[in-house]
Motif scaffolding. Structure first.
Motif, mmCIF file in Angstrom:
data_model
loop_
_atom_site.group_PDB
_atom_site.id
_atom_site.type_symbol
_atom_site.label_atom_id
_atom_site.label_comp_id
_atom_site.label_asym_id
_atom_site.label_seq_id
_atom_site.Cartn_x
_atom_site.Cartn_y
_atom_site.Cartn_z
ATOM 1 N N PHE A 12 0.943 -1.146 -0.186
ATOM 2 C CA PHE A 12 -0.050 0.099 0.135
ATOM 3 C C PHE A 12 0.930 1.299 -0.119
ATOM 4 N N PHE A 13 1.895 1.325 1.060
ATOM 5 C CA PHE A 13 2.605 2.508 1.080
ATOM 6 C C PHE A 13 3.653 2.685 -0.296
ATOM 7 N N THR A 14 3.842 1.614 -0.810
ATOM 8 C CA THR A 14 4.394 1.747 -1.976
ATOM 9 C C THR A 14 4.051 2.139 -3.124
ATOM 10 N N SER B 7 -9.727 0.461 6.849
ATOM 11 C CA SER B 7 -10.744 -0.779 6.621
ATOM 12 C C SER B 7 -10.382 -2.112 6.459
ATOM 13 N N GLN B 8 -9.236 -2.156 5.332
ATOM 14 C CA GLN B 8 -8.694 -3.392 5.063
ATOM 15 C C GLN B 8 -7.925 -4.131 6.258
ATOM 16 N N THR B 9 -7.113 -3.194 6.948
ATOM 17 C CA THR B 9 -6.227 -3.795 8.111
ATOM 18 C C THR B 9 -7.563 -4.284 9.308
ATOM 19 N N VAL B 10 -8.433 -3.617 9.445
ATOM 20 C CA VAL B 10 -9.474 -3.923 10.296
ATOM 21 C C VAL B 10 -10.046 -4.986 9.792
ATOM 22 N N PHE C 98 -1.952 9.900 2.654
ATOM 23 C CA PHE C 98 -2.512 10.569 3.832
ATOM 24 C C PHE C 98 -3.773 11.166 3.465
ATOM 25 N N THR C 99 -4.345 11.095 2.286
ATOM 26 C CA THR C 99 -5.687 11.476 1.936
ATOM 27 C C THR C 99 -6.771 10.687 2.682
ATOM 28 N N THR D 162 -8.599 5.747 4.835
ATOM 29 C CA THR D 162 -10.041 4.851 5.164
ATOM 30 C C THR D 162 -9.914 3.493 4.374
ATOM 31 N N GLU D 163 -9.480 3.685 3.093
ATOM 32 C CA GLU D 163 -9.201 2.240 2.430
ATOM 33 C C GLU D 163 -8.282 1.386 3.411
#
Length: 352
Positions: free
Chosen positions: A142-144, A160-163, A150-151, A156-157
């Motif tokens: 994701f961060f790559t 949501s995915q990690t939770v 940081f929007t 939110t995406e």
């Protein structure tokens, strides 16, 4: 407990067959997804990496399937291959997702299935650890990949995915743990209903059921009924506690001589035992029964410093298509014949 262990292995084996089939299905799906994306944006390096991953996957899954079907359930080799399957799934997923679109890969939901697979073996703790591992992989991708993390939409995406991954790991682990506990409780009850508490041998109920099934299936076997000679005298002289100890030790002696793959031992009732020997060779039956009779007779019991021994009488016959009660009656008559002719002996049927 043996019955519990067997049923548990059987349940896990059925799940492994399903997961094995799904691996092949998702391999084909991954190839299709990659091919469609590759047509739109060809890249030689990506093709080499993906082809290597597919070749490795096919090799591993072929070897895994071989051991899955050829190794005995619950064996060390079987356990290693099935448990390593979850590690293979995780590594393959971590390599596959970046090659098929990263966070937008249509194959990402595979993570949920893999986490559930892991919970089968490691339950709640395993599910949570697996969830965090997948979150770690997802975070790197994701961060790559995402240019502005940081929007509000991106944040939110990500959350949501990690939770959701944590929920799958936690809930999956809880569900599997509860299912295993229910399965365990159920089999403990089944074990109690089919085993003799004193000797830990299969009981009279198990004997009748086993005898019925073996006769219906047409198996070749011999039935032997045996009991301890003058057992009442043991109880009268040494007490019922010692009598129980004799029953336990005699049961242990019989099971130590009768091979698991060749026969079954039951406590028929009181001081009487039943033995089913899966062979049609009289010399094999004689060898096992003679060894059993000798081992019991040679065993020394000790009661408050006083030693004694016991002997056993046997009646044995080959099944010849009789009904269960008829076969038991035939073996019982032979046992009484052994008793009447002096005890500590084996009487065989002269008819088939």
């Amino acid at each position: 407990m043996k019955i519990l262990s067997k049923n548990t292995h059987h349940s896990d084996h059925a799940l492994e067959i399903i997961f094995s089939s799904l691996r092949w299905f998702f391999l084909v799906m991954a190839i299709a997804v990659f091919y469609i994306q590759y047509i739109g944006q060809p890249d030689r390096t990506t093709m080499i990496l993906f082809s290597s991953l597919v070749a490795f996957g096919i090799l591993y899954m072929a070897v895994s399937d071989y051991y899955l079907h050829k190794s005995p359930e619950g064996s060390k080799r079987y356990t290693i291959m099935t448990k390593c399957g979850t590690l293979f799934d995780f590594i393959s997923f971590s390599a596959l997702i970046p090659l098929t679109g990263g966070v937008n890969s249509p194959l990402f939901p595979l993570a949920y299935l893999i986490i559930l697979h892991i919970t089968v073996y490691w339950r709640f703790t395993g599910g949570i650890i697996a969830a965090f591992l997948f979150i770690f992989v997802y975070s790197i991708i994701f961060f790559t990949q995402v240019p502005d993390v940081f929007t509000l939409n991106s944040f939110t995406e990500y959350i949501s995915q990690t939770v959701f991954l944590l929920m799958i790991g936690g809930l999956g682990g809880i569900i599997v743990s509860r299912e295993r506990k229910h399965h365990s409780d159920k089999n403990i009850l089944a074990e109690a209903a089919n085993r003799d508490y004193l000797t830990d041998l299969l009981n009279h109920r198990s004997f009748q059921e086993c005898l019925r099934k073996d006769l219906e299936s047409g198996k070749d076997f011999h039935l032997a009924l045996t009991d301890i000679d003058k057992f009442k005298a043991v109880n009268d002289k040494y007490g019922h506690v010692m009598g129980d100890a004799v029953l336990r030790e005699v049961g242990a002696i019989i099971t130590s001589i009768i091979p698991v793959k060749q026969g079954r031992v039951f406590r028929y009732g009181g001081e009487e035992f039943a033995i089913i020997l899966y062979t049609n060779k009289q010399d094999e039956v004689d060898k096992l029964l003679v060894a059993t009779k000798k081992s019991v007779a040679d065993h020394i019991f000790n009661s408050n410093g006083e030693t004694f021994s016991v002997t056993m009488s046997f009646g044995s016959c080959k099944q010849n298509g009789e009904k269960p009660d008829q076969l038991v009656k035939k073996a019982d008559k032979l046992l009484y014949a052994a008793k009447d002719s002096g005890r500590n002996r084996i009487v065989y049927s002269t008819a088939g």
